[in-house]
Scaffold this motif. Sequence first.
Motif, PDB file in Angstrom:
ATOM      1  N   GLY A 254      -4.067  -4.325  -7.825  1.00 34.67           N
ATOM      2  CA  GLY A 254      -2.945  -4.563  -6.921  1.00 34.67           C
ATOM      3  C   GLY A 254      -2.016  -3.374  -6.803  1.00 34.67           C
ATOM      4  O   GLY A 254      -0.926  -3.499  -6.265  1.00 34.67           O
ATOM      5  N   ALA A 255      -2.429  -2.227  -7.325  1.00 34.89           N
ATOM      6  CA  ALA A 255      -1.574  -1.053  -7.226  1.00 34.89           C
ATOM      7  C   ALA A 255      -1.523  -0.587  -5.772  1.00 34.89           C
ATOM      8  O   ALA A 255      -2.479  -0.720  -5.026  1.00 34.89           O
ATOM      9  N   ALA A 256      -0.402  -0.041  -5.386  1.00 38.39           N
ATOM     10  CA  ALA A 256      -0.223   0.414  -4.010  1.00 38.39           C
ATOM     11  C   ALA A 256      -1.080   1.640  -3.748  1.00 38.39           C
ATOM     12  O   ALA A 256      -1.261   2.495  -4.621  1.00 38.39           O
ATOM     13  N   LYS A 257      -1.605   1.719  -2.536  1.00 34.76           N
ATOM     14  CA  LYS A 257      -2.387   2.889  -2.160  1.00 34.76           C
ATOM     15  C   LYS A 257      -1.449   4.072  -1.980  1.00 34.76           C
ATOM     16  O   LYS A 257      -0.288   3.903  -1.585  1.00 34.76           O
ATOM     17  N   PRO A 258      -1.922   5.275  -2.248  1.00 36.01           N
ATOM     18  CA  PRO A 258      -1.061   6.428  -2.023  1.00 36.01           C
ATOM     19  C   PRO A 258      -0.777   6.581  -0.536  1.00 36.01           C
ATOM     20  O   PRO A 258      -1.577   6.193   0.312  1.00 36.01           O
ATOM     21  N   THR A 259       0.364   7.135  -0.237  1.00 37.30           N
ATOM     22  CA  THR A 259       0.735   7.322   1.168  1.00 37.30           C
ATOM     23  C   THR A 259      -0.183   8.340   1.820  1.00 37.30           C
ATOM     24  O   THR A 259      -0.825   9.144   1.151  1.00 37.30           O
ATOM     25  N   ARG A 260      -0.209   8.320   3.121  1.00 33.62           N
ATOM     26  CA  ARG A 260      -1.061   9.221   3.870  1.00 33.62           C
ATOM     27  C   ARG A 260      -0.617  10.663   3.638  1.00 33.62           C
ATOM     28  O   ARG A 260       0.577  10.960   3.612  1.00 33.62           O
TER      29      ARG A 260
END
Length: 148
Positions: A83-89
């Motif tokens: 559930g960790a957030a994906k890195p930003t673009r």
Amino acid sequence: MTRLASIALLALLLAGCASRGPASIAGGECRIFEAPQYEVRGKRAYDQDWIDSQVEGGVGGCRWNRPAPRPASIDAGAAAAPGAAKPTRRRGIVARIRDRVLPARPQFPAAAPPIEPTPAIAPPAPPQPAPAPPRSAIDRLLQPRDDD
């Protein structure tokens, strides 16, 4: 004579092939690359192919030692939490270069401070009479004096 000149020319052309490794004006490309200490693993097959070609180029051309097997401690902390957030673009190359070259932009507050009411302004003071123009020296001499 022509045979001797052609042999000298051929020897001069092949003299560059007798060097001991890659060379450049700076003294060798191998000095700017660092040999990996352990095996490097790519995230995808394309990444792994590229890494392998770079390591094999260093082993063959720069006489690097082959990397040691990868220890398990490197991969132990690499697992992402569920559930960790994906890195930003990733930003574009122009934005990355601009941010390194130009100074940082000033940060403005998100909202402007509230405008406070201004106090009522008092009416302006009445104008003062203009001072009398200076008299010339001749006018002062011709004017009668009060003390006579």
